[in-house]
Scaffold this active site. Structure first.
Site, PDB file in Angstrom:
ATOM      1  N   CYS A   1      48.856 -55.779  38.694  1.00  0.00           N
ATOM      2  CA  CYS A   1      48.905 -56.786  39.763  1.00  0.00           C
ATOM      3  C   CYS A   1      49.689 -56.355  40.983  1.00  0.00           C
ATOM      4  O   CYS A   1      49.252 -56.586  42.124  1.00  0.00           O
ATOM      5  CB  CYS A   1      49.415 -58.117  39.232  1.00  0.00           C
ATOM      6  SG  CYS A   1      51.186 -58.145  38.808  1.00  0.00           S
TER       7      CYS A   1
ATOM      8  N   HIS B   1      54.113 -61.609  37.897  1.00  0.00           N
ATOM      9  CA  HIS B   1      52.728 -61.563  38.368  1.00  0.00           C
ATOM     10  C   HIS B   1      52.683 -61.862  39.854  1.00  0.00           C
ATOM     11  O   HIS B   1      53.254 -62.832  40.330  1.00  0.00           O
ATOM     12  CB  HIS B   1      51.843 -62.557  37.616  1.00  0.00           C
ATOM     13  CG  HIS B   1      50.393 -62.434  38.004  1.00  0.00           C
ATOM     14  ND1 HIS B   1      49.710 -61.247  37.914  1.00  0.00           N
ATOM     15  CD2 HIS B   1      49.521 -63.341  38.524  1.00  0.00           C
ATOM     16  CE1 HIS B   1      48.470 -61.421  38.338  1.00  0.00           C
ATOM     17  NE2 HIS B   1      48.335 -62.677  38.723  1.00  0.00           N
TER      18      HIS B   1
ATOM     19  N   ASP C   1      43.330 -63.387  43.773  1.00  0.00           N
ATOM     20  CA  ASP C   1      43.941 -62.519  42.772  1.00  0.00           C
ATOM     21  C   ASP C   1      42.931 -61.447  42.388  1.00  0.00           C
ATOM     22  O   ASP C   1      41.812 -61.769  41.974  1.00  0.00           O
ATOM     23  CB  ASP C   1      44.335 -63.357  41.550  1.00  0.00           C
ATOM     24  CG  ASP C   1      45.188 -62.595  40.546  1.00  0.00           C
ATOM     25  OD1 ASP C   1      45.322 -61.369  40.679  1.00  0.00           O
ATOM     26  OD2 ASP C   1      45.718 -63.235  39.612  1.00  0.00           O
TER      27      ASP C   1
END
Length: 292
Positions: free
Chosen positions: A89, A129, A144
């Site tokens: 991420c 995250h 995302d």
């Protein structure tokens, strides 16, 4: 309310990137095989997100092998664009944030706590995250490209708690006191993916989250071989020796792989060129026993 983005991601072969000394945005667009409009609109955002997820796989081989993960913007671009690697991420969404800002989107990075596969009463997890919030016409969207095999495949409206269907799962974003909870409908049950803080995070917080994720003994990326890739047709996920393919429409394929088959899957499915330093980790993954 339904949000539909008819922006299928390119699949298969992708053009070679421009030389590493070239323009950053041009190199990125070549890397993901995108030749559509480049303007700060919702349609462009959705198309870029889909193309990115299909072209740049989720993977954490550098954490697994102990190489470490550098989230300096130049290091990320060199790895994910020029070397045709993937990332997790902080790398994926860090790159995507930089791309969106270069195009002219009002975009900022947010931090959150992963809750995926945890019971509702589990203690708080770390802020490990990263996602991106994009504001278009005064409306906030969550984007995302770095959450593995359950990554939202299109922008999610942050100001609407109603279910938001996508080509894959249906998602919803529920407000929290100081942020958002992102959930996915998995086989008829709402499962929490992560809780995101509404306030933009300073750069040092991303550095700390990345350090923990890539080096702490409790991080699952230090112990499991994980790769994922989402296309318009299917989600592909590799967890140690278990390969799972979830096709649009509900058909699921699952099988266990030998070390040579893992290496082949990394190349053929996840578009990676296995490096010599990965072999020991691949051989360990081939003997793993996975529960659940």
């Amino acid at each position: 309310m339904l949000y539909s983005f008819d922006a299928p991601a390119p699949d298969g072969d992708f053009p070679d990137p421009a030389p590493s000394g070239g323009d950053f945005l041009a190199r990125y667009l070549a890397r993901i095989g995108y030749a559509g409009p480049v303007a700060p609109t919702l349609d462009t955002l959705a198309a870029l997100q889909a193309a990115h997820q299909a072209a740049i796989p989720f993977e954490a081989m550098d954490a697994l092998t102990g190489e470490g993960v550098d989230i300096d913007p130049q290091a990320i671009a060199a790895k994910l664009i020029d070397r045709h690697r993937g990332g997790y991420c902080f790398e994926q969404n860090g790159l995507f944030l930089r791309v969106l800002q270069a195009i002219g989107f009002a975009a900022e990075g947010l931090l959150g706590r992963v809750r995926w596969m945890l019971p509702a009463d589990a203690p708080a997890t770390g802020r490990t995250h990263m996602v991106v919030r994009v504001t278009i016409g005064g409306r906030p969207w969550l984007v995302d490209v770095g959450f593995g095999a359950t990554v939202p495949p299109q922008p999610l409206a942050l100001d609407d708690a109603m279910p938001q269907p996508t080509r894959h799962e249906t998602y919803r974003v529920r407000p929290l006191d100081a942020g958002y909870r992102v959930e996915a409908d998995i086989a008829g049950t709402w499962q929490t993916l992560y809780d995101i803080e509404a306030a933009p995070a300073p750069a040092i917080d991303f550095e700390i989250g990345n350090w923990y994720t890539s080096t702490h003994p409790a991080s699952h990326f230090r112990h499991q071989l994980i790769a994922a890739r989402t296309t318009a047709e299917a989600r592909h996920g590799l967890r140690d020796n278990r390969l799972t393919i979830r096709h649009v429409g509900g058909n699921i394929e699952q099988r266990y792989l030998s070390a040579d088959e893992i290496e082949a899957a990394l190349a053929d499915i996840f578009l990676l060129t296995p490096e010599p330093g990965w072999r020991r980790a691949i051989e360990r993954a081939a003997t793993a026993e996975i529960a659940g």
